[in-house]
Write an enzyme that holds these catalytic residues in place. Sequence first.
Site, PDB file in Angstrom:
ATOM      1  CE  LYS A  52      -3.701  -2.340   2.127  1.00  9.42           C
ATOM      2  NZ  LYS A  52      -4.504  -2.680   4.018  1.00  9.42           N
ATOM      3  CD  GLN A  96      -3.490  -4.798   6.680  1.00  9.98           C
ATOM      4  OE1 GLN A  96      -3.232  -3.672   6.167  1.00  9.98           O
ATOM      5  NE2 GLN A  96      -4.167  -5.403   6.284  1.00  9.98           N
ATOM      6  CG  ASP A 119      -9.712  -0.298   5.427  1.00 10.10           C
ATOM      7  OD1 ASP A 119      -9.899  -0.668   3.654  1.00 10.10           O
ATOM      8  OD2 ASP A 119      -8.516  -0.933   5.908  1.00 10.10           O
TER       9      ASP A 119
END
Length: 292
Positions: A52, A96, A119
């Site tokens: 990422k 994460q 997200d």
Amino acid sequence: MARLIEGRAIAEKVYLDLRQEIAEMKSKSVTPGLAVVLVGDNPASRAYVRSKDKMCRDLGLHSVKLELPSSTTQMELLVRVEELNRDPTIHGILVQSPPPKQIDEAAIVRALDPRKDVDGFHPENVAKLVIGDPSGFVPCTPLGIQCLLIESKIDISGAHVVILGRSMIVGKPLALLLMQKNKDANATVTVVHSQSGDLEKITRSADIVIAAIGQPNFVKAEHVRDGAVVIDVGINRVEDAASERGYRLVGDVAFHEVSKKASAITPVPGGVGPMTIAMLMSNTVKACRQSL
Ligand code: NDP
């Protein structure tokens, strides 16, 4: 033989558009910024965070990689999230998954500023998806799957889509996304899970089968009808002594047999995976755009 849906090539198209929008933003002295928080040293998570960060840098985004020890407490993590919520150079924040067991992941998600929740897991964004408010953030994998279908000229509108799996990351938001009342959705959606009976009968009635269950090679030829479109979300490690790494990645779909029956199919790797990260970048740019 099925047409291969090349996620990597479609992701490149997404990046082309994003580069243009980022350049326009930068000409006005605005740089979208993404912060990725990693707690602990899970090797798979570490690899995801690295890719990422690399993609952000490649696109010219401001990228912050926050690596915290596995002993980090809930309170310490909340403090870091709050700092990022207040940081004007950061438009997107991602913690994460999975965090170490002392961390209450749902509480961390609720602590995120929903305007930075790229997200799409914050309850406010889930609600926006339910009511069809386009200002919300849709989770990256479902968004990537919709983009794959649209870019591959596969009609979602009016199609019967059967989704295997009901997780909050893939199955549930994907069902909400594809049943929305707009031309890029309008699907008739059925969701099956581990407690569904007669799976084969249901999946055989689908125009589009989307497998997200985390079971290697689970979907067989008998699960799909001739000419169906098959999207394989699964990423499973299976032992492979012949491979240098000792394992290889396979999807939830038995690719060889299903590709003989389907009209189009995604490979693993190189299908849904590249789209997930492309949508994360896209959501970060959207968060920046909406903050202006
Ligand atoms: P979860 O484990 O959270 O959910 C799995 C779902 O599949 C559950 O709803 C479960 O049912 C259902 N399920 C499990 N076994 C069966 C079965 N035998 N028959 C029917 N349903 C079953 O997984 P995720 O959604 O997080 O991930 C699914 C897969 O997608 C994994 O392989 C993961 O690695 C991959 N993935 C890939 C991404 C990408 O970018 N390509 C991104 C995210 C995930 P129940 O609810 O009843 O337990």
